[in-house]
Design a protein around this motif. Structure first.
Motif, PDB file in Angstrom:
ATOM      1  N   GLY A  76       2.676 -17.820   0.700  1.00 36.36           N
ATOM      2  CA  GLY A  76       2.956 -16.621  -0.081  1.00 36.36           C
ATOM      3  C   GLY A  76       2.094 -16.535  -1.323  1.00 36.36           C
ATOM      4  N   HIS A  77       2.323 -15.442  -2.088  1.00 33.37           N
ATOM      5  CA  HIS A  77       1.544 -15.191  -3.304  1.00 33.37           C
ATOM      6  C   HIS A  77       1.942 -16.190  -4.387  1.00 33.37           C
ATOM      7  N   PRO A  78       0.984 -16.917  -4.949  1.00 29.01           N
ATOM      8  CA  PRO A  78       1.325 -17.922  -5.966  1.00 29.01           C
ATOM      9  C   PRO A  78       1.894 -17.278  -7.224  1.00 29.01           C
ATOM     10  N   VAL A  84       0.993  -0.301 -10.723  1.00 29.89           N
ATOM     11  CA  VAL A  84       0.164  -1.021  -9.761  1.00 29.89           C
ATOM     12  C   VAL A  84      -0.311  -0.047  -8.697  1.00 29.89           C
ATOM     13  N   CYS A  85      -1.448  -0.365  -8.113  1.00 30.12           N
ATOM     14  CA  CYS A  85      -1.957   0.473  -7.019  1.00 30.12           C
ATOM     15  C   CYS A  85      -1.241   0.132  -5.722  1.00 30.12           C
ATOM     16  N   SER A  86      -1.052  -1.168  -5.454  1.00 29.75           N
ATOM     17  CA  SER A  86      -0.352  -1.622  -4.250  1.00 29.75           C
ATOM     18  C   SER A  86       0.602  -2.737  -4.645  1.00 29.75           C
ATOM     19  N   SER A  87       1.788  -2.706  -4.085  1.00 30.25           N
ATOM     20  CA  SER A  87       2.765  -3.757  -4.366  1.00 30.25           C
ATOM     21  C   SER A  87       2.333  -5.056  -3.711  1.00 30.25           C
ATOM     22  N   ASP A  88       2.698  -6.163  -4.343  1.00 31.21           N
ATOM     23  CA  ASP A  88       2.346  -7.465  -3.796  1.00 31.21           C
ATOM     24  C   ASP A  88       2.938  -7.651  -2.415  1.00 31.21           C
ATOM     25  N   CYS A  89       2.177  -8.317  -1.574  1.00 31.63           N
ATOM     26  CA  CYS A  89       2.659  -8.626  -0.233  1.00 31.63           C
ATOM     27  C   CYS A  89       3.665  -9.770  -0.311  1.00 31.63           C
ATOM     28  N   GLY A  90       4.768  -9.625   0.371  1.00 32.33           N
ATOM     29  CA  GLY A  90       5.787 -10.662   0.355  1.00 32.33           C
ATOM     30  C   GLY A  90       5.421 -11.824   1.253  1.00 32.33           C
ATOM     31  N   PRO A  91       6.271 -12.843   1.291  1.00 28.29           N
ATOM     32  CA  PRO A  91       6.033 -13.985   2.180  1.00 28.29           C
ATOM     33  C   PRO A  91       5.923 -13.517   3.621  1.00 28.29           C
ATOM     34  N   GLY A  92       4.978 -14.090   4.336  1.00 28.93           N
ATOM     35  CA  GLY A  92       4.760 -13.706   5.720  1.00 28.93           C
ATOM     36  C   GLY A  92       3.773 -12.581   5.894  1.00 28.93           C
ATOM     37  N   PHE A  93       3.182 -12.101   4.778  1.00 30.64           N
ATOM     38  CA  PHE A  93       2.195 -11.029   4.837  1.00 30.64           C
ATOM     39  C   PHE A  93       0.924 -11.479   4.123  1.00 30.64           C
ATOM     40  N   ARG A  94      -0.168 -10.855   4.477  1.00 29.85           N
ATOM     41  CA  ARG A  94      -1.433 -11.124   3.802  1.00 29.85           C
ATOM     42  C   ARG A  94      -2.102  -9.812   3.421  1.00 29.85           C
ATOM     43  N   LYS A  95      -2.978  -9.876   2.408  1.00 35.07           N
ATOM     44  CA  LYS A  95      -3.635  -8.679   1.885  1.00 35.07           C
ATOM     45  C   LYS A  95      -4.929  -8.398   2.644  1.00 35.07           C
ATOM     46  N   PHE A  96      -5.188  -7.112   2.863  1.00 33.64           N
ATOM     47  CA  PHE A  96      -6.446  -6.663   3.426  1.00 33.64           C
ATOM     48  C   PHE A  96      -7.002  -5.566   2.535  1.00 33.64           C
ATOM     49  N   SER A  97      -8.200  -5.754   2.034  1.00 38.53           N
ATOM     50  CA  SER A  97      -8.831  -4.774   1.155  1.00 38.53           C
ATOM     51  C   SER A  97      -9.156  -3.506   1.928  1.00 38.53           C
ATOM     52  N   GLY A 150     -13.966   1.036   0.122  1.00 35.19           N
ATOM     53  CA  GLY A 150     -14.171   2.092  -0.853  1.00 35.19           C
ATOM     54  C   GLY A 150     -13.124   2.171  -1.927  1.00 35.19           C
ATOM     55  N   MET A 151     -12.149   1.279  -1.911  1.00 35.71           N
ATOM     56  CA  MET A 151     -11.077   1.272  -2.899  1.00 35.71           C
ATOM     57  C   MET A 151     -11.238   0.091  -3.831  1.00 35.71           C
ATOM     58  N   ALA A 152     -10.551   0.151  -4.970  1.00 37.41           N
ATOM     59  CA  ALA A 152     -10.604  -0.943  -5.935  1.00 37.41           C
ATOM     60  C   ALA A 152      -9.905  -2.176  -5.372  1.00 37.41           C
ATOM     61  N   ASP A 153     -10.204  -3.334  -5.989  1.00 36.25           N
ATOM     62  CA  ASP A 153      -9.616  -4.585  -5.520  1.00 36.25           C
ATOM     63  C   ASP A 153      -8.099  -4.598  -5.633  1.00 36.25           C
ATOM     64  N   CYS A 154      -7.557  -3.787  -6.560  1.00 38.44           N
ATOM     65  CA  CYS A 154      -6.106  -3.751  -6.750  1.00 38.44           C
ATOM     66  C   CYS A 154      -5.400  -2.961  -5.652  1.00 38.44           C
ATOM     67  N   CYS A 155      -6.157  -2.248  -4.833  1.00 38.19           N
ATOM     68  CA  CYS A 155      -5.572  -1.437  -3.764  1.00 38.19           C
ATOM     69  C   CYS A 155      -5.811  -2.134  -2.421  1.00 38.19           C
ATOM     70  N   PHE A 156      -4.746  -2.397  -1.696  1.00 37.56           N
ATOM     71  CA  PHE A 156      -4.844  -3.141  -0.446  1.00 37.56           C
ATOM     72  C   PHE A 156      -3.662  -2.770   0.448  1.00 37.56           C
ATOM     73  N   VAL A 157      -3.730  -3.226   1.679  1.00 41.39           N
ATOM     74  CA  VAL A 157      -2.614  -3.056   2.616  1.00 41.39           C
ATOM     75  C   VAL A 157      -2.123  -4.434   3.018  1.00 41.39           C
ATOM     76  N   CYS A 158      -0.859  -4.506   3.397  1.00 39.86           N
ATOM     77  CA  CYS A 158      -0.246  -5.777   3.788  1.00 39.86           C
ATOM     78  C   CYS A 158      -0.031  -5.787   5.296  1.00 39.86           C
ATOM     79  N   SER A 159      -0.374  -6.899   5.913  1.00 40.18           N
ATOM     80  CA  SER A 159      -0.131  -7.052   7.350  1.00 40.18           C
ATOM     81  C   SER A 159       0.495  -8.416   7.601  1.00 40.18           C
ATOM     82  N   HIS A 160       1.206  -8.505   8.718  1.00 42.15           N
ATOM     83  CA  HIS A 160       1.930  -9.736   9.037  1.00 42.15           C
ATOM     84  C   HIS A 160       0.956 -10.890   9.266  1.00 42.15           C
TER      85      HIS A 160
END
Length: 801
Positions: A593-595, A514-527, A530-540
Motif C-alpha cells: 500500500g501507499h507508505p 487533490v486531483c486524484s484520491s490516493d489508491c487504497g491497499p490492493g490498488f496501484r497508480k497509473f499515470s 498528458g496529465m499532471a503527476d498528481c492525476c492518476f487512475v487506480c487499478s487492482h
C-alpha cells in the motif's frame, strides 16, 4: 537536583508566559469603500532631523491633514519618531520630524511643489539642480511599486545629492538594480523562502492540486519559478496558472477566461501573489463578488483587501496569509489615542488596522457576532482588545526611522571625534556620507528584533501564518495558526497550532484539494497521458497471498499439548517461537500500500523486534537442549540454571537490547516518506527511506549475531541422543536463516526502487518459512502421520533398545 529543576523552571517562565499570553487573534472593521479603488495611490514622507525639541502636537497637526487611506502609515511614522525623540541615547540635541507635500502625503501633483520641481527644472541639465539645504533628506516611499520607481528614477536623474530614498512595503527585485537606483534602499527583506513556506503548508494539509494567480511582471515570474523549483521536489501540481496583465484593458478582454478557469478547476486552494493595488486585486475582488469561495493563500499585504463575501464560522474557506514574523508593539494604541482620544476611538482604529484581542474568546461568541452584530457586540470586542497591531508596511516604517536615526547618530559621533565642527552645514549637505553609513547599519530595535540594512547580510526569513474570515457587517477575524522558520532543517520548518485551527473553525477537518484520491491497499497508480503527476487512475494489483501455515502449526501444537514431542525442549518456548513467527509472516503487510509516516517506522521496527524474539527464542531452545544433556549430577550449577528457567531470560535480555537499538534509531534518524525519481523513467515512486542505513544494518547485524550464536550452540549439541532432540533441526534452521540474509546484502545493494522493497519482503518470508519448516514441519509430520512415535511407550521401547 531540585535546585537545578527549579532554576530551569524559572528560566522558562518567559517562554511559558509568552505562549499563553501573547495575543494571536485579531479583529477589524471593513471600510465601506473597497481598498484599491485608486490603484495608483502611493504615500511619500520626507524625514528630517532638526536641532530643536518636538512635541506631540507637531505630529497631531500633520496627522489631522491626512486622509483616512494613509493615516495608518503616518501614525506609525509619528509613533516611531516620538520614541526616537524621547530616547536620550539616540541623536542628542536633535529631533526627528516628517513632512508631506502641502500637508497630504498621498503621491500626486502637489508632490512636485515640495521638490520645487517646476517648469524651470526641465530647462536645466541633469545634475545641475541646486538649492540650499541644511541637511540630507530621507524620502520614504511606498507601498506601491510604481511610485517608488517613478521617484527613484527622478531622484537619480535630477536630485542625486539632495535625497536618499527608502521604500516600505514588499521587496521588489527591480528596485535592487543599483545602476538604475543607486540611492535607494528597501526596508523589507527578500521573500526567498516564501515559496518553500507555502509549499510546506500544502504538504502539511495534503493539498497537492493548487491554482496560482500572479501579476504579469518580473516579480510574478520570479515567484512562479521559485514555486516550480520547490514543487519539483515533491508531488504538488498546478491545476492552473493565471498570469494577470498589468493593464486594465488587457485584463477586461480576458476577464471571463480567468473566471472560467477558476470556476471549472477542481482545486479548492489558490495562491495569490502580487501587489494588492494592482489589476490582480481587481480580479480577486471580482471572483469573490461572484460567489467564488476558495482558500486563498497569499501574503500579508492582502490582509486588508476588502471583500463583501462572508464565510461560515465552521468553514476553512477564507485567506491564509504569510507575514514576516516580528514582535508586537503594545504601546502603539496608547500613543495614538493620546494624540486625539475623541478621533482615534477603537472603532475608528479598527477600520485602519487589525486590533489584537484575547484568543480565549469562545467560538460561541463569534457565532453570536455572526448572527447579530450590534453596539453591544462591538463593546464586547473592545473589552477584549489588547492593542493595535502593526502590519508589515507599518513595521517597515518603524524600522526605517530607527535605521536612519542610528546612521545619523554614527555620522554625528564620527564628526565629533574625527572632523572639525564647521557648524554642521558641510557635514549635513553630503548625502553620500549618510549613504555609506546606511548600507552598513545593523542594530537591535526596541522590540528585540535584529535589523540589518544590507540585503546580503539579512537574516533568514521567519513567517507568521494567519487565517482570516469575514463576518457580516464588515467584521473580520484573523487568527495566527502557525509559523515557518527557515532556520530549521528541511521538513521541520513548519509548525502549525492545531488547537488554534480547531478553536477558530470549530473543527479539525480540513478541505481536500487533490486531483486524484490516493489508491487504497490492493490498488496501484497509473499515470494519465498528458496529465499532471498528481492525476492518476487506480487499478487492482495482482492478488497477493500471505501464508497462514504458522497458525495451523500453532493449533496442532495446542491440540496435542500433552504429547511428548510437544512437551520436549520447553513447550512454552515453542509457543513463543510460533507466535513470533506469525508476526514475522505478517510483517510484509506493512510494505503493501501507499507508505505513510506510521508504516515507514513500523516496517523496520516491527521487523527488528519480532525477528529478535524469534531468533532469541531459538537461542534459548538450543541452550535448553545443551543444558538438559549436560546435567549429570543432581546438585550441579547447570541443573540449577535449567530448573530456574534461566534460558527463558535470554529472550527478554536479547529483545531489550534490540529495543534500545531501535529507540536510538528513532531518536536520531527515524524512517520517513521519500520519493524515488530515478529508478523508473517517467515515474515518481513513493518509498520509505530508512533514515539511517547504519542503524538498519546494526539491527540486521544483531540478528546475525544471535543467529550465529544459536548455530554454534546447536552445532555443539548435534550429536547428543536424538530422541526428540531439536539440535539438528535448530542447526539447519539457523544455517538457512543466515544464508538468506547473507544473500540479501549483495542483492539489496544491487537493486533500486520497488525491487529493493520486494527483496526485503522476500527475505523476511524466506527466513520465516525456513524457521517454520526446519523446526516444526518434522514435528507436525510425527504428530499427524506417525502418531505411534509420539508416545511414552514407544519412547521407552526405543530407549531400552
Amino acid at each position: 537536583m531540585f535546585p537545578l529543576i527549579f532554576l530551569f523552571f524559572i528560566l522558562n517562565i518567559p517562554f511559558l508566559v509568552s505562549r499563553f499570553t501573547q495575543p494571536r487573534c485579531f479583529w477589524r472593521m471593513r471600510q465601506n469603500k473597497d481598498k484599491g479603488e485608486d490603484l495608483t495611490t502611493g504615500y511619500v514622507f520626507f524625514l528630517k532631523i532638526v536641532q530643536q525639541p518636538v512635541e506631540k502636537d507637531y505630529f497631531n497637526n500633520i496627522l489631522n491633514m491626512q486622509t483616512t487611506k494613509n493615516i495608518q502609515f503616518a501614525l506609525a511614522l509619528a509613533f516611531a519618531m516620538d520614541e526616537v525623540n524621547r530616547n536620550p541615547n539616540l541623536l542628542p540635541n536633535s529631533s526627528f520630524v516628517f513632512e508631506c507635500s502641502e500637508g497630504d502625503c498621498a503621491f500626486g501633483i502637489k508632490f512636485y511643489g515640495h521638490l520645487r520641481f517646476s517648469e524651470e527644472v526641465h530647462q536645466l541639465p541633469p545634475n545641475y539642480i541646486c538649492y540650499k539645504q541644511s541637511m540630507c533628506e530621507i524620502v520614504l516611499t511606498g507601498p506601491n511599486l510604481a511610485i517608488s520607481v517613478i521617484l527613484g528614477t527622478m531622484f537619480n536623474l535630477f536630485l542625486p545629492q539632495q535625497f536618499l530614498q527608502i521604500t516600505y512595503g514588499p521587496f521588489h527585485p527591480i528596485l535592487s538594480n543599483h545602476e538604475q537606483f543607486p540611492i535607494l534602499y528597501q526596508m523589507a527583506a527578500k521573500d526567498t523562502s516564501l515559496a518553500l513556506a507555502m509549499i510546506s503548508l500544502m504538504i502539511y494539509f495534503n493539498w497537492n492540486w493548487i491554482g496560482l494567480a500572479i501579476s504579469d511582471n518580473d516579480q510574478g515570474t520570479q515567484f512562479l519559478a521559485q514555486l516550480r523549483g520547490e514543487m519539483e521536489k515533491i508531488t504538488v501540481c498546478f491545476a492552473f496558472v493565471s498570469v494577470i496583465p498589468v493593464k486594465m484593458d488587457l485584463f477586461l478582454q480576458r476577464a471571463e477566461v480567468y473566471y472560467n478557469q477558476m470556476v471549472t478547476s477542481s482545486t479548492n486552494v489558490v495562491i495569490i501573489y502580487g501587489d494588492p493595488d494592482s489589476i490582480l486585486a481587481v480580479g480577486v475582488r471580482r471572483w469573490e463578488s461572484l460567489g467564488l469561495q476558495r482558500i486563498w493563500v497569499t501574503t500579508s499585504q492582502w490582509d486588508g483587501t476588502a471583500t463583501k463575501n462572508d464565510f461560515p464560522l465552521n468553514s476553512f474557506n477564507g485567506k491564509i496569509t504569510f507575514a514576516h514574523k516580528h514582535s508586537e508593539i503594545s504601546s502603539f494604541k496608547t500613543f495614538v489615542q493620546t494624540l486625539n482620544p475623541l478621533k482615534y476611538t477603537d472603532e475608528f482604529l479598527a477600520k485602519l488596522e487589525w486590533m489584537s484581542m484575547n484568543c480565549k474568546v469562545s467560538t460561541s461568541m463569534f457565532k453570536t457576532l455572526k448572527n447579530c452584530l450590534s453596539n453591544a457586540s462591538l463593546q464586547l470586542l473592545k473589552a477584549q482588545t489588547f492593542g493595535m497591531a502593526f502590519n508589515e508596511e507599518s513595521y517597515d516604517i518603524y524600522n526605517v526611522v530607527y535605521t536612519v536615526a542610528h546612521a545619523f547618530h554614527e555620522m554625528l559621533l564620527q564628526h565629533v571625534y574625527n572632523q572639525p565642527m564647521d557648524n554642521g552645514k558641510r557635514y549635513y549637505n553630503h548625502c553620500f556620507k549618510l549613504h555609506s553609513f546606511l548600507r552598513k547599519t545593523r542594530f537591535t530595535n526596541p522590540l528585540g528584533d535584529r535589523v540589518i540594512m544590507n540585503q546580503k547580510d539579512k537574516l533568514q526569513e521567519e513567517y507568521s501564518i494567519f487565517h482570516i474570515w469575514n463576518f457580516p457587517y464588515g467584521l473580520g477575524l484573523k487568527v495566527k495558526i502557525g509559523e515557518f522558520s527557515s532556520y530549521f532543517p528541511y521538513g521541520q520548518q513548519l509548525h502549525l497550532y492545531e488547537d488554534m485551527i480547531e478553536h477558530a473553525t470549530g473543527s479539525r477537518q480540513i478541505p481536500r484539494s487533490v486531483c486524484s484520491s490516493d489508491c487504497g491497499p490492493g490498488f496501484r497508480k497509473f499515470s494519465q497521458e498528458g496529465m499532471a503527476d498528481c492525476c492518476f487512475v487506480c487499478s487492482h494489483c495482482q492478488q497477493n497471498e500471505i501464508s497462514n501455515e504458522t497458525t495451523v502449526v500453532l493449533g496442532i501444537f495446542v491440540k496435542h499439548h500433552n504429547t511428548p514431542i510437544v512437551k520436549a525442549n520447553n513447550q512454552n518456548l515453542s509457543y513463543i517461537l510460533l507466535i513470533s513467527l506469525i508476526f514475522c509472516f505478517l510483517c510484509p503487510l506493512l510494505f503493501i500500500g501507499h507508505p505513510n509516516s506510521a508504516t515507514c517506522v513500523l516496517q523496520q521496527i516491527t521487523f527488528g523486534i519480532v525477528f529478535t524474539v524469534a531468533v532469541s527464542t531459538v537461542l534459548a531452545k538450543t541452550v535448553t537442549v545443551l543444558l538438559a544433556f549436560k546435567v549429570t549430577a543432581p546438585r550441579t550449577r547447570m541443573r540449577y540454571f535449567l530448573a530456574s528457567g534461566v534460558p527463558n531470560y535470554i529472550i527478554a535480555i536479547c529483545t531489550l537490547i534490540q529495543i534500545i537499538l531501535c529507540t536510538i534509531w528513532l531518536q536520531f534518524s527515524p524512517p520517513f516518506i521519500d520519493k524515488d525519481v530515478h529508478s523508473e523513467h517517467g515515474q515518481i515512486i513513493i518509498v520509505c527511506n530508512k533514515g539511517s542505513v547504519t542503524a538498519f544494518y546494526c539491527v540486521l547485524g544483531y540478528h546475525g549475531s544471535l543467529a550465529l550464536a544459536s548455530f554454534i550452540v546447536a552445532f555443539l549439541a548435534r550429536n547428543l541422543p536424538d530422541t526428540f532432540n531439536e539440535a539438528k533441526l535448530l542447526t539447519f534452521s539457523m544455517l538457512l536463516f543466515c544464508s538468506v540474509w547473507i544473500t540479501f546484502l549483495p542483492v539489496y545493494h544491487s537493486t533500486k526502487g520497488k525491487i529493493m522493497v520486494a527483496v526485503e519482503v522476500m527475505s523476511i518470508l524466506a527466513s520465516s518459512a525456513g524457521l517454520l519448516g526446519c523446526i516444526f514441519i518434522p514435528k507436525c509430520y510425527i504428530i499427524l502421520l506417525r502418531p505411534e512415535r509420539n508416545s511414552l511407550q514407544k519412547l521407552r521401547e526405543k530407549t531400552s533398545s
